[in-house]
Design a protein around this motif. Structure first.
Motif, PDB file in Angstrom:
ATOM      1  N   ARG A   1       0.827  -1.218   0.000  1.00  0.00           N
ATOM      2  CA  ARG A   1       0.000   0.000   0.000  1.00  0.00           C
ATOM      3  C   ARG A   1       0.858   1.263   0.000  1.00  0.00           C
ATOM      4  O   ARG A   1       1.669   1.491   0.900  1.00  0.00           O
TER       5      ARG A   1
ATOM      6  N   ASP B   1      -0.477  -1.367  -4.615  1.00  0.00           N
ATOM      7  CA  ASP B   1      -1.808  -0.800  -4.395  1.00  0.00           C
ATOM      8  C   ASP B   1      -1.625   0.687  -4.112  1.00  0.00           C
ATOM      9  O   ASP B   1      -1.647   1.145  -2.970  1.00  0.00           O
TER      10      ASP B   1
ATOM     11  N   ASP C   1     -10.362   1.258   0.423  1.00  0.00           N
ATOM     12  CA  ASP C   1      -9.849   0.834  -0.884  1.00  0.00           C
ATOM     13  C   ASP C   1     -10.487   1.583  -2.057  1.00  0.00           C
ATOM     14  O   ASP C   1     -10.319   1.200  -3.206  1.00  0.00           O
TER      15      ASP C   1
ATOM     16  N   ILE D   1      -7.723   2.806  -4.602  1.00  0.00           N
ATOM     17  CA  ILE D   1      -6.588   1.951  -4.940  1.00  0.00           C
ATOM     18  C   ILE D   1      -6.392   1.934  -6.453  1.00  0.00           C
ATOM     19  O   ILE D   1      -7.331   1.729  -7.216  1.00  0.00           O
TER      20      ILE D   1
END
Length: 231
Positions: A100, A154, A200, A203
């Motif tokens: 991430r 991500d 998310d 993303i």
């Protein structure tokens, strides 16, 4: 979540560090000026230059996510901190299996960004400041966005408009790619980035962030961001 923050002592990075800690994250603050961060529970400080890939790798090791608020004042001189720093961060994340990444870019990256009702900015200040004085910074941001998009991370590209200081988080607004707004408070930018650690929605997308409840003067903003910071 073990969160690594690059640019932790910068104007936005200080908000990121405080807000991530307040949200209960374990924070590793990466900076070249460790003495400017006050020790507190949940915080580890690492001294590193983002231009040094080995130092960046050591900082990323053991993290779960990375927030980057790397930035430099606008200048006509060549700028590489965005692309080089993020290239080293991305490489380190790949090596350590960290997925991430939320990194700061700019609304200028979207050619459709023309805030409604901002005639003076759109027709005078944007060509003079963003397209001329800020040309080298924005060219490097484009290189940075390209390399981040090409990664298998991500990622989220956080795109603020004109950054200014405000002490508290407001009811900021986020949109895909570009938002109709001229300003972004650094506290709001930080809040939107910290929120992405558990969300998310953005993303592998660009997230435009704007502040609508408060706003600075354009003249004061230009002085602080483009002139005073050079001194």
């Amino acid at each position: 979540m073990r969160t690594v923050i690059f640019g932790a002592t910068g104007p936005t990075g200080r908000h990121l560090t405080a807000q991530a800690l307040a949200a209960g994250h374990q924070v590793t603050a990466v900076t070249r000026r460790p003495g400017s961060i006050q020790p507190r529970a949940g915080l580890t400080v690492i001294t590193a230059d983002v231009a040094n890939p080995d130092a960046v790798e050591r900082a990323v090791a053991g993290g779960d996510a990375v927030l980057s608020s790397l930035g430099v004042p606008l200048s006509p001189k060549p700028i590489t901190v965005y692309s080089l720093g993020n290239a080293n961060i991305v490489a380190a994340m790949h090596r350590h299996g960290v997925k991430r990444l939320v990194t700061v870019s700019s609304s200028v990256m979207d050619p459709m960004w023309r805030p409604t009702g901002a005639f003076f900015f759109n027709n005078i200040m944007d060509p003079l400041v963003n397209r001329r004085l800020g040309r080298t910074a924005h060219e490097d941001m484009r290189r940075m966005e390209a390399l981040v998009r090409d990664s298998d991370l991500d990622w989220t590209l956080a795109r603020p408009s004109g950054l200014f200081d405000h002490p508290t988080v407001t009811r900021y607004h986020v949109e895909d790619n570009v938002a109709d707004g001229l300003f972004t408070a650094r506290a709001d930018l930080a809040a939107s980035m910290v929120a992405q650690l558990t969300d998310d929605r953005f993303i592998r997308r660009a997230m435009a962030v704007i502040t609508t409840e408060v706003r600075p003067s354009i003249a004061g903003l230009i002085w602080r961001e483009a002139v005073a910071k050079k001194k």
